[in-house]
Design a protein around this motif. Sequence first.
Motif, PDB file in Angstrom:
ATOM      1  N   MET A 182       0.843  -1.211   0.000  1.00 21.76           N
ATOM      2  CA  MET A 182       0.000   0.000   0.000  1.00 21.76           C
ATOM      3  C   MET A 182       0.875   1.256   0.000  1.00 21.76           C
ATOM      4  SD  MET A 182      -3.122   1.007   2.560  1.00 21.76           S
ATOM      5  CE  MET A 182      -4.148  -0.223   1.753  1.00 21.76           C
ATOM      6  N   SER A 183       0.440   2.263  -0.758  1.00 24.21           N
ATOM      7  CA  SER A 183       1.199   3.503  -0.847  1.00 24.21           C
ATOM      8  C   SER A 183       1.289   4.171   0.510  1.00 24.21           C
ATOM      9  CB  SER A 183       0.517   4.452  -1.847  1.00 24.21           C
ATOM     10  OG  SER A 183       0.431   3.855  -3.109  1.00 24.21           O
ATOM     11  N   GLU A 184       2.358   4.878   0.744  1.00 19.94           N
ATOM     12  CA  GLU A 184       2.552   5.575   1.998  1.00 19.94           C
ATOM     13  C   GLU A 184       2.089   7.022   1.875  1.00 19.94           C
ATOM     14  OE1 GLU A 184       6.688   5.026   2.806  1.00 19.94           O
ATOM     15  OE2 GLU A 184       6.402   3.051   3.692  1.00 19.94           O
ATOM     16  N   SER A 185       2.052   7.729   3.000  1.00 24.35           N
ATOM     17  CA  SER A 185       1.680   9.143   3.058  1.00 24.35           C
ATOM     18  C   SER A 185       0.322   9.423   2.415  1.00 24.35           C
ATOM     19  CB  SER A 185       2.774  10.000   2.392  1.00 24.35           C
ATOM     20  OG  SER A 185       4.002   9.830   3.058  1.00 24.35           O
ATOM     21  N   ILE A 186      -0.632   8.570   2.714  1.00 21.58           N
ATOM     22  CA  ILE A 186      -2.000   8.735   2.216  1.00 21.58           C
ATOM     23  C   ILE A 186      -2.955   8.740   3.405  1.00 21.58           C
ATOM     24  CG2 ILE A 186      -3.876   7.669   0.899  1.00 21.58           C
ATOM     25  CD1 ILE A 186      -1.840   6.575  -1.032  1.00 21.58           C
ATOM     26  N   LEU A 187      -3.933   9.629   3.352  1.00 28.56           N
ATOM     27  CA  LEU A 187      -5.016   9.610   4.316  1.00 28.56           C
ATOM     28  C   LEU A 187      -6.213   8.938   3.649  1.00 28.56           C
ATOM     29  CD1 LEU A 187      -6.239  10.525   7.070  1.00 28.56           C
ATOM     30  CD2 LEU A 187      -7.074  12.554   5.857  1.00 28.56           C
ATOM     31  N   TYR A 188      -6.623   7.808   4.187  1.00 28.82           N
ATOM     32  CA  TYR A 188      -7.786   7.086   3.676  1.00 28.82           C
ATOM     33  C   TYR A 188      -9.011   7.459   4.514  1.00 28.82           C
ATOM     34  CZ  TYR A 188      -4.425   4.179   1.167  1.00 28.82           C
ATOM     35  OH  TYR A 188      -3.419   3.746   0.334  1.00 28.82           O
ATOM     36  N   VAL A 189     -10.071   7.871   3.853  1.00 29.32           N
ATOM     37  CA  VAL A 189     -11.324   8.177   4.546  1.00 29.32           C
ATOM     38  C   VAL A 189     -12.209   6.944   4.393  1.00 29.32           C
ATOM     39  CG1 VAL A 189     -13.283   9.745   4.713  1.00 29.32           C
ATOM     40  CG2 VAL A 189     -11.051  10.612   3.978  1.00 29.32           C
ATOM     41  N   VAL A 190     -12.352   6.186   5.481  1.00 30.59           N
ATOM     42  CA  VAL A 190     -12.934   4.844   5.411  1.00 30.59           C
ATOM     43  C   VAL A 190     -14.331   4.808   6.029  1.00 30.59           C
ATOM     44  CG1 VAL A 190     -12.609   2.405   5.991  1.00 30.59           C
ATOM     45  CG2 VAL A 190     -10.604   3.860   5.554  1.00 30.59           C
ATOM     46  N   ALA A 191     -15.310   4.408   5.229  1.00 30.84           N
ATOM     47  CA  ALA A 191     -16.675   4.228   5.737  1.00 30.84           C
ATOM     48  C   ALA A 191     -16.779   2.896   6.469  1.00 30.84           C
ATOM     49  CB  ALA A 191     -17.678   4.276   4.589  1.00 30.84           C
ATOM     50  N   THR A 192     -17.456   2.917   7.625  1.00 31.18           N
ATOM     51  CA  THR A 192     -17.646   1.701   8.417  1.00 31.18           C
ATOM     52  C   THR A 192     -19.139   1.462   8.624  1.00 31.18           C
ATOM     53  OG1 THR A 192     -17.407   3.002  10.450  1.00 31.18           O
ATOM     54  CG2 THR A 192     -15.422   1.914   9.596  1.00 31.18           C
ATOM     55  N   PRO A 193     -19.546   0.275   9.054  1.00 30.24           N
ATOM     56  CA  PRO A 193     -20.976  -0.044   9.177  1.00 30.24           C
ATOM     57  C   PRO A 193     -21.734   0.911  10.094  1.00 30.24           C
ATOM     58  CG  PRO A 193     -19.686  -2.049   9.291  1.00 30.24           C
ATOM     59  CD  PRO A 193     -18.699  -0.915   9.320  1.00 30.24           C
ATOM     60  N   ILE A 194     -23.013   1.139   9.766  1.00 29.68           N
ATOM     61  CA  ILE A 194     -23.865   1.975  10.612  1.00 29.68           C
ATOM     62  C   ILE A 194     -24.645   1.122  11.606  1.00 29.68           C
ATOM     63  CG2 ILE A 194     -24.090   3.856   8.961  1.00 29.68           C
ATOM     64  CD1 ILE A 194     -26.737   2.729   8.056  1.00 29.68           C
ATOM     65  N   GLY A 195     -24.468  -0.190  11.537  1.00 28.78           N
ATOM     66  CA  GLY A 195     -25.152  -1.089  12.463  1.00 28.78           C
ATOM     67  C   GLY A 195     -24.750  -2.530  12.226  1.00 28.78           C
ATOM     68  N   ASN A 196     -25.074  -3.019  11.058  1.00 29.38           N
ATOM     69  CA  ASN A 196     -24.776  -4.402  10.712  1.00 29.38           C
ATOM     70  C   ASN A 196     -23.323  -4.529  10.254  1.00 29.38           C
ATOM     71  OD1 ASN A 196     -24.622  -6.984   9.456  1.00 29.38           O
ATOM     72  ND2 ASN A 196     -26.826  -6.932   9.069  1.00 29.38           N
ATOM     73  N   LEU A 197     -22.517  -5.258  11.035  1.00 28.37           N
ATOM     74  CA  LEU A 197     -21.087  -5.351  10.737  1.00 28.37           C
ATOM     75  C   LEU A 197     -20.805  -6.041   9.405  1.00 28.37           C
ATOM     76  CD1 LEU A 197     -19.581  -6.218  14.248  1.00 28.37           C
ATOM     77  CD2 LEU A 197     -19.733  -3.998  13.110  1.00 28.37           C
ATOM     78  N   ALA A 198     -21.767  -6.804   8.905  1.00 27.60           N
ATOM     79  CA  ALA A 198     -21.576  -7.486   7.623  1.00 27.60           C
ATOM     80  C   ALA A 198     -21.537  -6.508   6.456  1.00 27.60           C
ATOM     81  CB  ALA A 198     -22.685  -8.518   7.401  1.00 27.60           C
ATOM     82  N   ASP A 199     -21.904  -5.253   6.707  1.00 30.48           N
ATOM     83  CA  ASP A 199     -21.916  -4.247   5.635  1.00 30.48           C
ATOM     84  C   ASP A 199     -20.535  -3.669   5.336  1.00 30.48           C
ATOM     85  OD1 ASP A 199     -24.637  -4.513   5.228  1.00 30.48           O
ATOM     86  OD2 ASP A 199     -25.156  -2.901   6.628  1.00 30.48           O
ATOM     87  N   ILE A 200     -19.526  -4.014   6.125  1.00 29.52           N
ATOM     88  CA  ILE A 200     -18.192  -3.481   5.844  1.00 29.52           C
ATOM     89  C   ILE A 200     -17.674  -4.086   4.547  1.00 29.52           C
ATOM     90  CG2 ILE A 200     -16.816  -5.222   7.087  1.00 29.52           C
ATOM     91  CD1 ILE A 200     -15.185  -2.740   8.178  1.00 29.52           C
ATOM     92  N   SER A 201     -16.965  -3.280   3.768  1.00 27.03           N
ATOM     93  CA  SER A 201     -16.485  -3.763   2.467  1.00 27.03           C
ATOM     94  C   SER A 201     -15.130  -4.466   2.600  1.00 27.03           C
ATOM     95  CB  SER A 201     -16.359  -2.597   1.488  1.00 27.03           C
ATOM     96  OG  SER A 201     -15.274  -1.756   1.850  1.00 27.03           O
ATOM     97  N   GLU A 202     -14.841  -5.304   1.633  1.00 22.85           N
ATOM     98  CA  GLU A 202     -13.536  -5.979   1.610  1.00 22.85           C
ATOM     99  C   GLU A 202     -12.411  -4.952   1.495  1.00 22.85           C
ATOM    100  OE1 GLU A 202     -13.099  -9.086  -1.223  1.00 22.85           O
ATOM    101  OE2 GLU A 202     -15.000 -10.051  -0.708  1.00 22.85           O
TER     102      GLU A 202
END
Length: 282
Positions: free
Chosen positions: A1-21
């Motif tokens: 993975m590239s360095e010096s990057i800020l990743y804005v990561v969406a996480t589940p709003i309730g159901n943990l199965a909704d997180i992406s690979e």
Amino acid sequence: MSESILYVVATPIGNLADISERALKVLRSVDLIAAEDTRHTRQLLMHFTINKPLFSVHDHNEQQRIEKVIAELSAGQSIALVSDAGTPLISDPGFHVVQAVRQAGFQVVPVPGPCALVTALSAAGMPTDRFCFEGFLPAKSSGRKKQLLQVEEETRTLVFYESPHRIVDSLTDMADVLGGHRRITVAREITKTFETFYTGSLDEVLVWIQADANQQRGEFVLVVAGAPAKEDEEAAAVSAEKVLKVLLDELPVKQAAALCAKITGQKKNALYQQALELQKAE
């Protein structure tokens, strides 16, 4: 993975199965995770057996954390920015950090995923071609009404977030300002066990939610129908006046105005004033 990057990561709003690979891959690969609440995010990471250093970025320290974020990126570190639930920056902290990182010349990469407002819109049964997101209304009634007055004539679908301890007061103020006839879908606990979507007029929804304390719990997205277009309003006003005149022949002013409001969907107070004027003109 590239360095010096800020990743804005969406996480589940309730159901943990909704997180992406992709979100899981990023969280496992970055050097640091900037979290709105480190305790909350640590639980999420433990569920997916991810062990990464965490530091907090929330409403009360975001400005102070900018220096740390820039310093870490300058040192070649990669960082994931997450909120407690959903997409960061959407009624959550992160705007000032993202702005500063971009201004400093570092790459900001979004990792899309769950977002409560979009999820609610997709199932609310309201027009979605144009909508206006208002976030959380002010805590005090005077502030809420002031903000609602600013969007009273907005024809786009309106979307609000609301908390359990203010839901009844906010719906009451909406009915007062926007009119009790205005259609609304209340989306509660989206993707969770007690997910609820309930649609009706503001008056109907208020009766429903006040009758069941369980429906006042959890996190809410309120999807409100936009105001009718001006030409529709003018036609409705003409129709309401005709109905009002007929009712005034048989009923007292107050009753005529109240019944006309139910029949036409116009505001009761305005119809009451109009009825008084019609009586004077006779």
